[in-house]
Design a protein around this motif. Structure first.
Motif, PDB file in Angstrom:
ATOM      1  N   VAL A   1       0.845  -1.198   0.000  1.00 55.71           N
ATOM      2  CA  VAL A   1       0.000   0.000   0.000  1.00 55.71           C
ATOM      3  C   VAL A   1       0.877   1.244   0.000  1.00 55.71           C
ATOM      4  O   VAL A   1       0.591   2.223  -0.692  1.00 55.71           O
ATOM      5  N   ALA A   2       1.963   1.186   0.752  1.00 56.22           N
ATOM      6  CA  ALA A   2       2.875   2.335   0.803  1.00 56.22           C
ATOM      7  C   ALA A   2       3.470   2.624  -0.566  1.00 56.22           C
ATOM      8  O   ALA A   2       3.573   3.781  -0.975  1.00 56.22           O
ATOM      9  N   LEU A   3       3.848   1.587  -1.271  1.00 56.69           N
ATOM     10  CA  LEU A   3       4.457   1.798  -2.580  1.00 56.69           C
ATOM     11  C   LEU A   3       3.447   2.198  -3.642  1.00 56.69           C
ATOM     12  O   LEU A   3       3.742   2.999  -4.518  1.00 56.69           O
ATOM     13  N   LYS A   4       2.247   1.668  -3.556  1.00 57.85           N
ATOM     14  CA  LYS A   4       1.263   1.914  -4.608  1.00 57.85           C
ATOM     15  C   LYS A   4       0.446   3.182  -4.403  1.00 57.85           C
ATOM     16  O   LYS A   4       0.017   3.801  -5.367  1.00 57.85           O
ATOM     17  N   LYS A   5       0.204   3.572  -3.152  1.00 66.95           N
ATOM     18  CA  LYS A   5      -0.667   4.724  -2.906  1.00 66.95           C
ATOM     19  C   LYS A   5       0.035   5.873  -2.201  1.00 66.95           C
ATOM     20  O   LYS A   5      -0.043   7.017  -2.629  1.00 66.95           O
ATOM     21  N   TRP A   6       0.697   5.590  -1.093  1.00 66.17           N
ATOM     22  CA  TRP A   6       1.230   6.668  -0.270  1.00 66.17           C
ATOM     23  C   TRP A   6       2.400   7.380  -0.915  1.00 66.17           C
ATOM     24  O   TRP A   6       2.490   8.605  -0.860  1.00 66.17           O
ATOM     25  N   LEU A   7       3.315   6.633  -1.505  1.00 70.16           N
ATOM     26  CA  LEU A   7       4.500   7.244  -2.102  1.00 70.16           C
ATOM     27  C   LEU A   7       4.152   8.178  -3.258  1.00 70.16           C
ATOM     28  O   LEU A   7       4.651   9.315  -3.293  1.00 70.16           O
ATOM     29  N   PRO A   8       3.273   7.781  -4.197  1.00 73.69           N
ATOM     30  CA  PRO A   8       2.894   8.726  -5.248  1.00 73.69           C
ATOM     31  C   PRO A   8       2.214   9.989  -4.710  1.00 73.69           C
ATOM     32  O   PRO A   8       2.456  11.090  -5.215  1.00 73.69           O
ATOM     33  N   LEU A   9       1.400   9.840  -3.668  1.00 69.39           N
ATOM     34  CA  LEU A   9       0.754  11.025  -3.091  1.00 69.39           C
ATOM     35  C   LEU A   9       1.774  11.930  -2.408  1.00 69.39           C
ATOM     36  O   LEU A   9       1.650  13.158  -2.452  1.00 69.39           O
TER      37      LEU A   9
ATOM     38  N   GLY B   1       6.990  15.815   1.846  1.00 72.97           N
ATOM     39  CA  GLY B   1       6.942  14.384   1.541  1.00 72.97           C
ATOM     40  C   GLY B   1       6.869  13.529   2.796  1.00 72.97           C
ATOM     41  O   GLY B   1       6.072  12.591   2.884  1.00 72.97           O
ATOM     42  N   VAL B   2       7.691  13.852   3.784  1.00 76.73           N
ATOM     43  CA  VAL B   2       7.698  13.100   5.042  1.00 76.73           C
ATOM     44  C   VAL B   2       6.379  13.278   5.781  1.00 76.73           C
ATOM     45  O   VAL B   2       5.829  12.318   6.339  1.00 76.73           O
ATOM     46  N   LEU B   3       5.846  14.481   5.804  1.00 71.34           N
ATOM     47  CA  LEU B   3       4.596  14.748   6.505  1.00 71.34           C
ATOM     48  C   LEU B   3       3.438  13.946   5.907  1.00 71.34           C
ATOM     49  O   LEU B   3       2.673  13.311   6.640  1.00 71.34           O
ATOM     50  N   ILE B   4       3.329  13.946   4.606  1.00 78.25           N
ATOM     51  CA  ILE B   4       2.240  13.212   3.955  1.00 78.25           C
ATOM     52  C   ILE B   4       2.403  11.715   4.155  1.00 78.25           C
ATOM     53  O   ILE B   4       1.453  11.009   4.520  1.00 78.25           O
ATOM     54  N   PHE B   5       3.611  11.190   3.945  1.00 79.49           N
ATOM     55  CA  PHE B   5       3.841   9.751   4.092  1.00 79.49           C
ATOM     56  C   PHE B   5       3.589   9.303   5.527  1.00 79.49           C
ATOM     57  O   PHE B   5       2.934   8.290   5.761  1.00 79.49           O
ATOM     58  N   SER B   6       4.087  10.051   6.503  1.00 78.38           N
ATOM     59  CA  SER B   6       3.892   9.647   7.899  1.00 78.38           C
ATOM     60  C   SER B   6       2.430   9.776   8.313  1.00 78.38           C
ATOM     61  O   SER B   6       1.945   9.000   9.132  1.00 78.38           O
ATOM     62  N   GLY B   7       1.724  10.736   7.746  1.00 78.16           N
ATOM     63  CA  GLY B   7       0.300  10.849   8.036  1.00 78.16           C
ATOM     64  C   GLY B   7      -0.469   9.624   7.594  1.00 78.16           C
ATOM     65  O   GLY B   7      -1.315   9.105   8.322  1.00 78.16           O
ATOM     66  N   PHE B   8      -0.186   9.135   6.399  1.00 78.00           N
ATOM     67  CA  PHE B   8      -0.836   7.917   5.929  1.00 78.00           C
ATOM     68  C   PHE B   8      -0.402   6.708   6.748  1.00 78.00           C
ATOM     69  O   PHE B   8      -1.201   5.824   7.028  1.00 78.00           O
TER      70      PHE B   8
END
Length: 72
Positions: A6-14, A44-51
């Motif tokens: 999920v991290a690779l497919k959704k969170w990283l692009p966002l 980038g870190v804020l969005i990824f860590s939020g998810f």
């Protein structure tokens, strides 16, 4: 689905989209390069860590709540 997929497919692009928005905004406002790089990294870190933290909030309690709600 596993959390890593999920991290690779959704969170990283966002996260990349959020960083791109920061980059465009910084370029339009003529922000110095050093501050621009820091803003991109933090966005980038804020969005990824939020998810990531949001996914830890989902668990057994949420499923039980849904079952009780559906029973009524």
């Amino acid at each position: 689905m596993a959390r890593s997929s999920v991290a690779l497919k959704k969170w990283l692009p966002l996260s990349i989209v959020g960083a791109a928005i920061s980059l465009i905004t910084a370029l339009l406002l003529n922000v110095p390069l050093g501050k621009t790089i820091v803003a991109i990294a933090l966005t980038g870190v804020l969005i990824f860590s939020g998810f990531l933290l949001r996914s830890f909030g989902k668990g057994e309690g949420e499923e039980e709540f849904r079952n009780e709600k559906g029973a009524k």
